[in-house]
Scaffold this motif. Structure first.
Motif, PDB file in Angstrom:
ATOM      1  N   VAL A 101       0.696  -1.270   0.224  1.00 38.36           N
ATOM      2  CA  VAL A 101       0.125   0.024  -0.074  1.00 38.36           C
ATOM      3  C   VAL A 101       0.783   1.333   0.010  1.00 38.36           C
ATOM      4  O   VAL A 101       1.885   1.161   0.403  1.00 38.36           O
ATOM      5  N   ARG A 102       0.352   2.340  -0.304  1.00 41.95           N
ATOM      6  CA  ARG A 102       1.044   3.714  -0.446  1.00 41.95           C
ATOM      7  C   ARG A 102       0.855   4.406   0.903  1.00 41.95           C
ATOM      8  O   ARG A 102       0.046   5.262   1.123  1.00 41.95           O
ATOM      9  N   TRP A 103       1.739   3.827   1.701  1.00 38.37           N
ATOM     10  CA  TRP A 103       1.547   4.269   3.110  1.00 38.37           C
ATOM     11  C   TRP A 103       1.843   5.629   3.350  1.00 38.37           C
ATOM     12  O   TRP A 103       1.702   6.119   4.579  1.00 38.37           O
ATOM     13  N   TRP A 104       2.437   6.618   2.366  1.00 34.28           N
ATOM     14  CA  TRP A 104       2.625   7.884   2.584  1.00 34.28           C
ATOM     15  C   TRP A 104       1.414   8.633   2.443  1.00 34.28           C
ATOM     16  O   TRP A 104       1.137   9.813   2.816  1.00 34.28           O
ATOM     17  N   LEU A 105       0.145   7.961   2.155  1.00 32.11           N
ATOM     18  CA  LEU A 105      -1.173   8.517   2.116  1.00 32.11           C
ATOM     19  C   LEU A 105      -1.644   8.564   3.614  1.00 32.11           C
ATOM     20  O   LEU A 105      -1.537   7.827   4.268  1.00 32.11           O
ATOM     21  N   ASP A 106      -2.698   9.675   3.892  1.00 28.02           N
ATOM     22  CA  ASP A 106      -3.406   9.779   4.991  1.00 28.02           C
ATOM     23  C   ASP A 106      -4.576   8.747   5.168  1.00 28.02           C
ATOM     24  O   ASP A 106      -5.090   8.587   4.078  1.00 28.02           O
ATOM     25  N   GLU A 107      -5.017   8.429   6.312  1.00 29.55           N
ATOM     26  CA  GLU A 107      -6.189   7.606   6.803  1.00 29.55           C
ATOM     27  C   GLU A 107      -6.298   6.487   5.870  1.00 29.55           C
ATOM     28  O   GLU A 107      -7.289   6.132   5.179  1.00 29.55           O
ATOM     29  N   LEU A 108      -5.184   5.615   5.799  1.00 28.23           N
ATOM     30  CA  LEU A 108      -5.225   4.401   5.173  1.00 28.23           C
ATOM     31  C   LEU A 108      -6.243   3.273   5.403  1.00 28.23           C
ATOM     32  O   LEU A 108      -6.953   2.605   4.578  1.00 28.23           O
ATOM     33  N   ASN A 109      -6.986   3.172   6.588  1.00 31.76           N
ATOM     34  CA  ASN A 109      -7.870   2.286   6.851  1.00 31.76           C
ATOM     35  C   ASN A 109      -9.142   2.814   6.521  1.00 31.76           C
ATOM     36  O   ASN A 109     -10.058   2.158   6.847  1.00 31.76           O
ATOM     37  N   LYS A 110      -9.390   3.986   6.099  1.00 29.88           N
ATOM     38  CA  LYS A 110     -10.483   4.570   5.546  1.00 29.88           C
ATOM     39  C   LYS A 110     -10.675   4.633   3.988  1.00 29.88           C
ATOM     40  O   LYS A 110     -11.719   5.252   3.322  1.00 29.88           O
ATOM     41  N   ARG A 111      -9.876   3.942   3.523  1.00 28.14           N
ATOM     42  CA  ARG A 111      -9.927   3.872   1.931  1.00 28.14           C
ATOM     43  C   ARG A 111     -10.074   2.662   1.342  1.00 28.14           C
ATOM     44  O   ARG A 111      -9.786   1.546   1.966  1.00 28.14           O
ATOM     45  N   GLN A 144      -9.198  -7.777 -10.160  1.00 26.21           N
ATOM     46  CA  GLN A 144      -9.583  -9.088  -9.515  1.00 26.21           C
ATOM     47  C   GLN A 144     -10.085  -8.856  -8.348  1.00 26.21           C
ATOM     48  O   GLN A 144     -11.187  -9.389  -7.516  1.00 26.21           O
ATOM     49  N   ILE A 145     -10.160  -7.386  -7.700  1.00 27.49           N
ATOM     50  CA  ILE A 145     -10.592  -6.737  -6.354  1.00 27.49           C
ATOM     51  C   ILE A 145     -11.616  -6.024  -6.652  1.00 27.49           C
ATOM     52  O   ILE A 145     -11.888  -5.003  -7.544  1.00 27.49           O
ATOM     53  N   PRO A 146     -12.763  -6.477  -5.824  1.00 27.12           N
ATOM     54  CA  PRO A 146     -14.114  -5.585  -5.868  1.00 27.12           C
ATOM     55  C   PRO A 146     -13.788  -4.185  -5.419  1.00 27.12           C
ATOM     56  O   PRO A 146     -12.894  -3.917  -4.843  1.00 27.12           O
ATOM     57  N   ILE A 147     -14.367  -3.086  -6.364  1.00 24.45           N
ATOM     58  CA  ILE A 147     -13.959  -1.944  -6.301  1.00 24.45           C
ATOM     59  C   ILE A 147     -13.947  -1.128  -4.906  1.00 24.45           C
ATOM     60  O   ILE A 147     -13.566  -0.347  -4.735  1.00 24.45           O
ATOM     61  N   ASP A 148     -15.221  -1.611  -4.011  1.00 20.82           N
ATOM     62  CA  ASP A 148     -15.612  -1.175  -2.869  1.00 20.82           C
ATOM     63  C   ASP A 148     -14.708  -1.916  -1.662  1.00 20.82           C
ATOM     64  O   ASP A 148     -15.038  -1.570  -0.423  1.00 20.82           O
ATOM     65  N   ALA A 149     -13.832  -2.699  -1.845  1.00 17.91           N
ATOM     66  CA  ALA A 149     -13.288  -3.485  -0.874  1.00 17.91           C
ATOM     67  C   ALA A 149     -12.154  -2.801  -0.202  1.00 17.91           C
ATOM     68  O   ALA A 149     -11.358  -1.759  -0.494  1.00 17.91           O
ATOM     69  N   LEU A 150     -12.396  -2.740   1.286  1.00 19.45           N
ATOM     70  CA  LEU A 150     -11.804  -1.610   2.141  1.00 19.45           C
ATOM     71  C   LEU A 150     -10.355  -2.242   2.459  1.00 19.45           C
ATOM     72  O   LEU A 150     -10.491  -3.483   2.741  1.00 19.45           O
ATOM     73  N   ALA A 151      -9.476  -1.445   2.771  1.00 19.22           N
ATOM     74  CA  ALA A 151      -8.099  -1.950   3.186  1.00 19.22           C
ATOM     75  C   ALA A 151      -8.471  -2.154   4.901  1.00 19.22           C
ATOM     76  O   ALA A 151      -9.478  -1.595   5.492  1.00 19.22           O
ATOM     77  N   GLU A 152      -7.590  -3.219   5.481  1.00 16.23           N
ATOM     78  CA  GLU A 152      -8.094  -3.393   6.852  1.00 16.23           C
ATOM     79  C   GLU A 152      -6.804  -3.600   7.831  1.00 16.23           C
ATOM     80  O   GLU A 152      -5.940  -4.204   7.134  1.00 16.23           O
ATOM     81  N   ASN A 153      -7.131  -3.039   8.810  1.00 18.76           N
ATOM     82  CA  ASN A 153      -5.952  -3.273   9.857  1.00 18.76           C
ATOM     83  C   ASN A 153      -4.598  -2.938   9.578  1.00 18.76           C
ATOM     84  O   ASN A 153      -3.682  -3.723   9.777  1.00 18.76           O
ATOM     85  N   ILE A 154      -4.680  -1.849   8.883  1.00 18.67           N
ATOM     86  CA  ILE A 154      -3.058  -1.494   8.522  1.00 18.67           C
ATOM     87  C   ILE A 154      -2.651  -0.339   9.731  1.00 18.67           C
ATOM     88  O   ILE A 154      -2.829   0.656   9.908  1.00 18.67           O
ATOM     89  N   ASP A 155      -1.743  -1.060  10.638  1.00 16.46           N
ATOM     90  CA  ASP A 155      -1.184  -0.564  11.806  1.00 16.46           C
ATOM     91  C   ASP A 155       0.083   0.240  11.145  1.00 16.46           C
ATOM     92  O   ASP A 155       1.310  -0.194  11.253  1.00 16.46           O
ATOM     93  N   PHE A 156      -0.205   1.470  10.612  1.00 15.08           N
ATOM     94  CA  PHE A 156       1.209   2.320  10.307  1.00 15.08           C
ATOM     95  C   PHE A 156       0.785   3.750  10.347  1.00 15.08           C
ATOM     96  O   PHE A 156      -0.504   4.335   9.584  1.00 15.08           O
ATOM     97  N   THR A 157       1.603   4.641  10.903  1.00 18.84           N
ATOM     98  CA  THR A 157       1.554   6.058  10.944  1.00 18.84           C
ATOM     99  C   THR A 157       2.985   6.566  10.706  1.00 18.84           C
ATOM    100  O   THR A 157       3.869   6.012  11.355  1.00 18.84           O
ATOM    101  N   LEU A 158       3.178   7.343   9.949  1.00 14.89           N
ATOM    102  CA  LEU A 158       4.527   8.066   9.552  1.00 14.89           C
ATOM    103  C   LEU A 158       4.575   8.962  10.773  1.00 14.89           C
ATOM    104  O   LEU A 158       4.024  10.027  10.819  1.00 14.89           O
ATOM    105  N   LYS A 159       5.639   8.550  11.431  1.00  8.99           N
ATOM    106  CA  LYS A 159       5.965   9.409  12.763  1.00  8.99           C
ATOM    107  C   LYS A 159       7.438  10.189  12.758  1.00  8.99           C
ATOM    108  O   LYS A 159       8.144   9.946  13.498  1.00  8.99           O
TER     109      LYS A 159
END
Length: 315
Positions: free
Chosen positions: A213-223, A238-253
């Protein structure tokens, strides 16, 4: 001081020579000497893929030895060390198994630097000298992801300047361990699982049940996965267009600028965000250009597309 941050070379020494010359570096008979007030920084993945492995290593390490450049380790340098190191838990195996996929990925290197030879041992020792990351007063440099939580896991295993030891290599090669997951983040990036039962095929033909994933984006778990994935269109189809990202435990600190390679970008170079730059523009394919970002540390540190320099080898 201007830091010339150079993207993944992957054994294309001719492209490196072209870029350094374009930047004003001059070979003095021993190494490429930078213009006044410049210093080079290589962002990892010096090896594999191209046909000039040894020449690339010699060029880069001559600059490191002359103290006119710095470099960080990429996942391909890490893989080379693991491929050559016996697993102490399974003495008939290597830390990176010698299967068909891994051997093919590493074949260009082994074709020039024979496995187990004195030359092989020499260059493995030199690869250990590359730190996993570099942090300065003004910026952070790492191959794939600046993850301070993963770095905190790794730091007790490393040398004082963030370099691997053989024991650290062994520990970070043990799948599903904390050191393994931390190393994966730093050298390969952040991933999210795909919806159950789905896989995508990467550029080397390997099935993947997770996607970078593009970790440099904000609010990863809401996209949605489509919004944040780093994957080919054929895989995303092959992935449904509305499939949400889940449980991405990352914040640029960090508030500093972050420079990475690794991501095989194409097109006109531009910042990934107001804080993050990638200098990997697919130099390991004929249509890709070896790319540099020139960071002037004494002026405004605002990122700008105009600071990119590409060696257009086909012009």
């Amino acid at each position: 001081m201007i830091i010339d941050i150079i993207g993944d070379i992957h054994g294309y020494a001719d492209k490196l020579i072209g870029l350094l010359t374009q930047l004003g570096y001059v070979h003095n008979g021993q190494y490429f000497e930078p213009p006044n007030n410049h210093r080079a920084l290589f962002i990892g993945d010096l090896i594999d893929r191209g046909s000039q492995q040894l020449a690339t290593l010699e060029l880069v390490f001559a600059m490191l030895d002359a103290d006119v450049a710095d470099a960080v380790m990429g996942n391909h340098e890490y893989n080379a060390l693991a491929y050559a190191t016996i697993d102490p838990n399974e003495p008939d195996q290597y830390l990176r198994p010698h299967n068909a996929i891994h051997t093919a990925q590493h074949q260009a290197f082994l074709a020039e630097i024979a496995f187990g030879s004195d030359l092989h041992r020499y260059w493995l020792a030199r690869l250990y000298e590359l730190p996993l990351w570099i942090e300065t007063d003004y910026a952070c440099f790492v191959h794939a992801c600046w993850d301070v939580d993963s770095m905190a896991v790794l730091q007790p295993l490393l040398s004082a300047n963030h370099c691997l030891t053989e024991q650290a290599l062994i520990m970070t090669s043990q799948k599903h361990s904390l050191p393994y997951e931390a190393l994966e983040r730093v050298l390969k990036g952040v991933e999210t699982p795909l919806p159950a039962g789905l896989v995508i095929i990467d550029k080397e033909g390997t099935e993947r049940s997770r996607v970078r994933v593009r970790w440099w984006l904000d609010e990863l778990n809401k996209r949605t996965i489509h919004q944040i994935a780093r994957a080919p269109d054929s895989g995303l189809a092959q992935i449904p267009i509305d499939a949400l990202a889940e449980n991405i435990d990352f914040t640029l600190k960090t508030d500093k600028l972050v420079f990475v390679g690794h991501y095989w970008l194409t097109g006109e170079p531009q910042p990934l965000s107001a804080q993050v730059i990638c200098t990997d523009y697919s130099a390991a394919v004929d249509s890709g250009y070896l790319t540099c970002y020139q960071l002037e540390t004494t002026k405004s540190l605002a990122l700008s597309s105009s600071n990119f320099v590409q060696h257009r080898h086909d012009c």
